[in-house]
Motif scaffolding. Structure first.
Motif, mmCIF file in Angstrom:
data_model
loop_
_atom_site.group_PDB
_atom_site.id
_atom_site.type_symbol
_atom_site.label_atom_id
_atom_site.label_comp_id
_atom_site.label_asym_id
_atom_site.label_seq_id
_atom_site.Cartn_x
_atom_site.Cartn_y
_atom_site.Cartn_z
ATOM 1 N N ILE B 256 46.094 20.611 73.195
ATOM 2 C CA ILE B 256 44.911 20.654 72.333
ATOM 3 C C ILE B 256 43.680 20.965 73.180
ATOM 4 N N ASN B 257 42.875 21.913 72.707
ATOM 5 C CA ASN B 257 41.611 22.203 73.365
ATOM 6 C C ASN B 257 40.589 21.182 72.867
ATOM 7 N N VAL B 258 40.556 20.039 73.529
ATOM 8 C CA VAL B 258 39.853 18.869 73.000
ATOM 9 C C VAL B 258 38.360 19.130 72.744
ATOM 10 N N GLU B 259 37.697 19.761 73.699
ATOM 11 C CA GLU B 259 36.248 19.969 73.532
ATOM 12 C C GLU B 259 35.946 20.859 72.335
ATOM 13 N N GLN B 260 36.775 21.886 72.152
ATOM 14 C CA GLN B 260 36.572 22.793 71.023
ATOM 15 C C GLN B 260 36.805 22.062 69.696
ATOM 16 N N VAL B 261 37.862 21.265 69.637
ATOM 17 C CA VAL B 261 38.162 20.527 68.408
ATOM 18 C C VAL B 261 37.031 19.550 68.082
ATOM 19 N N LYS B 262 36.519 18.866 69.107
ATOM 20 C CA LYS B 262 35.419 17.923 68.875
ATOM 21 C C LYS B 262 34.208 18.637 68.291
ATOM 22 N N LEU B 263 33.872 19.783 68.879
ATOM 23 C CA LEU B 263 32.688 20.518 68.425
ATOM 24 C C LEU B 263 32.840 20.961 66.970
ATOM 25 N N ILE B 264 34.005 21.536 66.644
ATOM 26 C CA ILE B 264 34.234 22.027 65.287
ATOM 27 C C ILE B 264 34.198 20.876 64.284
ATOM 28 N N LEU B 265 34.889 19.793 64.611
ATOM 29 C CA LEU B 265 34.961 18.679 63.660
ATOM 30 C C LEU B 265 33.620 17.966 63.501
#
Lengths: 267, 359
Positions: B256-265
């Motif tokens: 999981i691309n954690v930073e990207q997921v955090k930003l989107i969510l």
């Protein structure tokens, strides 16, 4: 042939370098043990191979290609980790946690199909976790959780499995079963298994080759017979131990002698 | 430990391991969707003028294309149903769904059961924006209060985000602390403005407690796109959100691309929260309790949790708003009062019923 190679790699956090100029290689079908005292950089090595931290110098190669050029999802298809004391979300079922291992193979929109469930069932059988598949993770014992993370790592269908102290929470029976399973994966599935261990006897019995870390540097590496002896253990761990050939297979076995019997030992 | 070659296992065997819970959760989604439909139709008929079910049904049917029904009702009744109650009810449903989804998303991202949609300054930003709107001359207020509330909400969250960012990563603890600090700062300004607002205080407090009175179709039309798009994005990221319940390090090691997921969510959840509060005010409780109630009953897997909380949030707020407008009619009770007053005992009941780890 698929291999893992670290070429003069230094790893650390910010300016603090924890591992210095590590060079090592592992081939399929080989079980590589990483031993060394607390704080010698064993877990840092695993973080580096999974690209959680970037090397400050040197390169890590998987199958000849630099891992800094592989995207995270692809990397997770190749390398799986069995972390030490992982946080597992208590209300999820054991099965749901193992299914998370399929993440690298599934796109955003795809649900787990029959193939994924078949793989998950297979790995849960192999790790003896199928019996509690529907139980909540919060209700499981430390050993059960440990085997669950091994199942999750296997569900990734990786080429390399990195195990960080996989036997720390297990009784002697499951220690043997876990490392036995790791060995079988090496031999039958031609995986590369890299395992960090505190127990020198398990390391000697199960690993083909050992890397002894001391203060962030490789002190020595090679077959157990050359790495584990009374002198290296005293130099690296600062502990007086007695090493003798295992009665069954002549591999080095480490024995501890308590202070009260030190005088007998000196004879 | 016998190790089969698990890469080539025969497929039919899988039926025994197929997660049975999944099926019951799918039934639950269908069930809640039906319940939402029933709730909408029943609550449409309730109010200061009770409208018989048959009349209601005919009015709705007559609006469908190709169906012609001779009107047996007054134009007045039709206006009450279609232009007063229906948009209000739909807005309440949309806002309830949005707050519940946003709350679930924040709780999932922060791995904290106390997280709610207002954790990173959105509520305080919206309140400040709205109060600035109230300070404007009366003739400018109609459109500017929601607009300023929306802008305030989004900019507060953006400010928190940029303060908390460290290099390329976003540590969640820093984000919460920055959110609390910015929230307190904005609340200080808000409190002073309220203190100095004089005769506008009643209007401001009504807004802060939340209300759906005076809802018309244009508000529904304005809010729907934001909530729809944001909710769909969050639904799509349900699996990464599941994996992030492990912890960030394990999630990364699972690809999981954690930073990207955090930003989107965070972006999607903030947007739908801002859209939800800008017309009807800061409605508390929905964003934190609906998630827990649904999680208690149907488990933590986000791919089911998110659709379920969307429906449950909509149903809950429609019922709460119906209570708000009918309980002390013709006076309206602020909806924030209703949600907590009836929601809390219900939640406590659930908590006692299922004594097990929910988070």
């Amino acid at each position: 042939m698929f291999n893992l190679r670290l070429d003069n790699v230094s790893l650390g956090y910010g300016k603090r370098i924890v591992l210095h100029n590590v060079t090592l290689e592992a081939k399929p079908g080989e079980m590589l043990g990483i031993i060394g005292p607390n704080g010698s950089g064993k877990s840092t090595l695993i973080r580096g191979i999974t690209r959680l931290i970037q090397p400050s110098c040197g390169k890590i190669f998987l199958d000849g290609s630099d891992i800094s050029g592989i995207n995270r999802q692809k990397l997770a298809q190749l390398v799986a980790v069995v972390p030490q004391n992982p946080t597992l979300p208590a209300p999820f079922t054991a099965l749901e946690v193992v299914l998370m291992g399929r993440t690298p193979h599934l796109g955003l929109l795809r649900y787990e199909g029959k193939k994924d469930l078949a793989i998950v069932k297979g790995v849960m059988e192999a790790t003896q976790t199928l019996a509690f598949a529907e139980r909540r993770v919060g209700e499981l014992s430390g050993g059960e959780r440990q085997r669950l993370t091994i199942a999750r790592a296997l569900a990734q269908e990786p080429k390399i499995i990195l195990m960080d102290e996989p036997t720390a929470n297990l009784d002697i029976n499951y220690q043997i079963e876990t490392l036995g399973l790791a060995r079988q994966l090496c031999l039958k599935q031609k995986l590369i298994v890299v395992v960090t261990l505190h127990d020198l006897n398990l390391a000697s019995q199960y690993c083909d080759r050992l890397v002894l870390l001391s203060d962030g540097k490789i002190y020595c590496q090679g077959i157990p017979e050359t790495v584990i002896n009374a002198q290296t253990i005293k130099d690296v761990y600062g502990a007086e131990v007695y090493v003798y050939p295992h009665p069954v297979n002549k591999l080095p076995a480490t024995l501890v002698v308590s202070d009260k019997d030190k005088s007998l030992f000196e004879k | 430990m016998a190790l089969e070659s698990f890469k080539d296992i025969a497929i039919p065997e899988t039926t025994t391991i197929y997660p049975i819970q999944w099926r019951s959760r799918i039934y639950a989604i269908v069930g809640l969707a039906l319940l939402l439909g029933i709730t909408i139709i029943v609550t449409l008929g309730i109010g200061s003028t009770d409208i018989p079910f048959s009349t209601l049904f005919h009015i709705l049917l007559a609006k469908l294309p190709l169906i012609h029904i001779e009107p047996t009702w007054t134009i007045n009744t039709e206006t009450i149903i279609l232009d007063i109650r229906l948009p209000r009810l739909l807005l309440a449903g949309l806002v309830g769904a949005a707050l519940a989804v946003a709350g679930t998303t924040y709780q999932g991202l922060f791995r904290n059961p106390l997280a709610d949609p207002y954790l990173i300054g959105v509520a305080q930003g919206a309140a400040l924006g709205a109060i600035i709107g109230f300070m404007l001359p009366v003739s400018w207020q109609l459109g500017s209060i929601p607009l300023l509330a929306f802008v305030g909400a989004v900019s507060a969250a953006a400010m928190v985000y940029f303060i908390a960012r460290v290099g390329k990563t976003l540590p969640m603890t820093t984000l919460i602390l920055a959110g609390v600090a910015i929230g307190a700062f904005l609340a200080a300004i808000t409190s002073y403005l309220m203190f100095a607002s004089g005769d506008k205080l009643h209007g401001i407090i009504s807004w802060l407690l939340g209300s759906f009175s005076l809802t018309s179709w244009w508000q529904v039309a304005m809010v729907t796109p934001y909530i729809l798009v944001g909710t769909v994005i969050i639904w799509l990221y349900a699996r990464p959100l599941n994996v992030m319940q492990l912890d960030e390090e394990q999630a990364q090691q699972l690809g999981i691309n954690v930073e990207q997921v955090k930003l989107i969510l965070l972006g999607a959840a903030t947007l739908i929260t801002a859209a939800a509060v800008c017309f009807c005010g800061i409605i508390g409780f929905v964003g934190i309790i609906i998630t827990h109630a649904v999680r208690l009953v149907w488990g933590p897997e986000h791919r089911f949790l998110l659709p379920l909380v969307t429906l449950a949030g909509a149903i809950f707020l429609i019922l709460a708003d119906t209570a708000a407008r009918t309980m002390l009619a013709p006076t309206e009770v602020p909806i924030g009062v209703i949600t907590a007053f009836f929601g809390a005992p219900f939640f406590l009941y659930l908590l006692r019923q299922k004594k097990r780890a929910i988070f």
